[in-house]
Write an enzyme that holds these catalytic residues in place. Sequence first.
Site, PDB file in Angstrom:
ATOM      1  N   HIS A 171      50.538  79.031  88.249  1.00  0.00           N
ATOM      2  CA  HIS A 171      51.009  78.817  86.686  1.00  0.00           C
ATOM      3  C   HIS A 171      49.699  78.480  85.807  1.00  0.00           C
ATOM      4  CE1 HIS A 171      52.629  76.963  82.987  1.00  0.00           C
ATOM      5  NE2 HIS A 171      53.844  77.240  83.451  1.00  0.00           N
ATOM      6  N   ASN A 211      61.321  76.044  85.190  1.00  0.00           N
ATOM      7  CA  ASN A 211      60.201  75.068  85.499  1.00  0.00           C
ATOM      8  C   ASN A 211      60.268  73.743  84.451  1.00  0.00           C
ATOM      9  OD1 ASN A 211      57.725  74.049  85.678  1.00  0.00           O
ATOM     10  ND2 ASN A 211      56.718  75.560  84.937  1.00  0.00           N
ATOM     11  N   TRP A 212      60.780  72.691  85.148  1.00  0.00           N
ATOM     12  CA  TRP A 212      61.023  71.295  84.485  1.00  0.00           C
ATOM     13  C   TRP A 212      59.743  70.706  84.207  1.00  0.00           C
ATOM     14  CZ3 TRP A 212      65.625  68.088  86.078  1.00  0.00           C
ATOM     15  CH2 TRP A 212      66.901  68.779  85.692  1.00  0.00           C
ATOM     16  N   LYS A 213      58.283  71.322  84.817  1.00  0.00           N
ATOM     17  CA  LYS A 213      57.224  70.709  84.538  1.00  0.00           C
ATOM     18  C   LYS A 213      57.146  69.150  85.017  1.00  0.00           C
ATOM     19  CE  LYS A 213      56.206  74.337  81.225  1.00  0.00           C
ATOM     20  NZ  LYS A 213      55.299  75.056  80.360  1.00  0.00           N
ATOM     21  N   GLU A 216      49.013  76.442  83.854  1.00  0.00           N
ATOM     22  CA  GLU A 216      48.736  75.204  83.383  1.00  0.00           C
ATOM     23  C   GLU A 216      47.811  74.459  84.700  1.00  0.00           C
ATOM     24  OE1 GLU A 216      52.438  73.381  82.348  1.00  0.00           O
ATOM     25  OE2 GLU A 216      52.457  74.764  80.665  1.00  0.00           O
ATOM     26  N   SER A 229      58.419  80.895  76.135  1.00  0.00           N
ATOM     27  CA  SER A 229      59.037  80.795  75.128  1.00  0.00           C
ATOM     28  C   SER A 229      60.522  81.532  75.171  1.00  0.00           C
ATOM     29  CB  SER A 229      58.464  80.911  73.687  1.00  0.00           C
ATOM     30  OG  SER A 229      57.245  80.226  73.655  1.00  0.00           O
ATOM     31  N   GLY A 236      60.670  77.566  80.898  1.00  0.00           N
ATOM     32  CA  GLY A 236      60.103  76.161  80.738  1.00  0.00           C
ATOM     33  C   GLY A 236      60.704  75.236  79.934  1.00  0.00           C
ATOM     34  N   GLY A 237      60.698  75.082  78.508  1.00  0.00           N
ATOM     35  CA  GLY A 237      61.312  74.041  77.933  1.00  0.00           C
ATOM     36  C   GLY A 237      62.941  74.372  77.648  1.00  0.00           C
ATOM     37  N   GLU A 267      53.255  85.735  82.710  1.00  0.00           N
ATOM     38  CA  GLU A 267      53.552  84.361  81.538  1.00  0.00           C
ATOM     39  C   GLU A 267      52.186  84.471  80.662  1.00  0.00           C
ATOM     40  OE1 GLU A 267      56.373  81.234  82.797  1.00  0.00           O
ATOM     41  OE2 GLU A 267      54.266  80.730  83.677  1.00  0.00           O
ATOM     42  N   GLY A 270      55.417  77.623  75.734  1.00  0.00           N
ATOM     43  CA  GLY A 270      55.483  76.390  74.855  1.00  0.00           C
ATOM     44  C   GLY A 270      55.045  76.458  73.601  1.00  0.00           C
TER      45      GLY A 270
HETATM   46  C1  PEP Z   1      56.284  77.922  81.674  1.00  0.00           C
HETATM   47  O1  PEP Z   1      55.734  77.078  81.460  1.00  0.00           O
HETATM   48  O2  PEP Z   1      56.582  78.390  82.697  1.00  0.00           O
HETATM   49  C2  PEP Z   1      57.113  78.498  80.565  1.00  0.00           C
HETATM   50  C3  PEP Z   1      57.616  79.559  80.409  1.00  0.00           C
HETATM   51  O3  PEP Z   1      57.241  77.500  79.455  1.00  0.00           O
HETATM   52  P1  PEP Z   1      58.189  77.858  78.294  1.00  0.00           P
HETATM   53  O4  PEP Z   1      59.274  78.506  78.387  1.00  0.00           O
HETATM   54  O5  PEP Z   1      58.362  76.406  77.649  1.00  0.00           O
HETATM   55  O6  PEP Z   1      57.155  78.555  77.153  1.00  0.00           O
END
Ligand code: PEP
Length: 247
Positions: free
Chosen positions: A95, A11-13, A97, A210, A231-232, A165, A171
């Site tokens: 999600h 997920n590049w957001k 967010e 994470s 994500g990141g 999640e 994050g």
């Molecule tokens: C996400 O936002 O879907 C996610 C899992 O982010 P991160 O891996 O950065 O915690």
Amino acid sequence: MTAPQPLIAGNWKMNGLAASLDEARAVAAGVAGSAARVAICPPATLIHRMSEALAGTTVLVGGQDGHAEASGAFTGDVAAEQLADAGAKLVILGHSERRAGYRETDALVAAKVKAALRAGLEPIVCVGETIDERKAGRALEVVTGQVRGSLPAELAGTTFSVAYEPVWAIGTGLTPTTPEIEEVHRAIRATLVEKFGEAGKSVPILYGGSVKPANAAEILHADEVGGALVGGASLKAADFLGIIRAL
Ligand code: PEP
């Protein structure tokens, strides 16, 4: 019943410009022989170009959200049909967010899931508790409630996945312990079976929050973990490949 093929989705957001397509190309070049289905969900602006850049590879492209309506006066929004038209095969929905920042309810997420199916997209439906809910001992209740409310009956017989999640792990560098992940994933599995019968046993339940190369092997091999939403660590091909190869 055979276990579903694991899915690892990035997920590049709201990250990525045209130059970032090189990272996606590097992922595609490095995934050969992987046991997982691999997807990258870039911002909407890159879906078409990434689909073209990854044509002929095994890496799928997905969206990060899709409106419940097929078209209309919804300034700034993108319809599921438009994601599919641009080349997306999957879409992340619900999600945290979006649930927190755009007040998306379970009912709205369910409507978006129906729209995704209408457009031929494979939904990845996200659920997860906040830190306050976990501290109050309500994690299982919250997560299974989101699964019940966000997954419409129309999903029966389709290909989709659920991503657990924990909001407090996204994050932050924090992750639940493996037994904590397994406890929630087992509760999600039971809810999927309650909802979809035998078919609920083969829905991949992804873990997200994470995930990085250093913790991926333990998480991906935990009971009832059928992949990861990343994500990141999906922004750099080397990190994302490190996670994919941990399977
Ligand atoms: C996400 O936002 O879907 C996610 C899992 O982010 P991160 O891996 O950065 O915690």
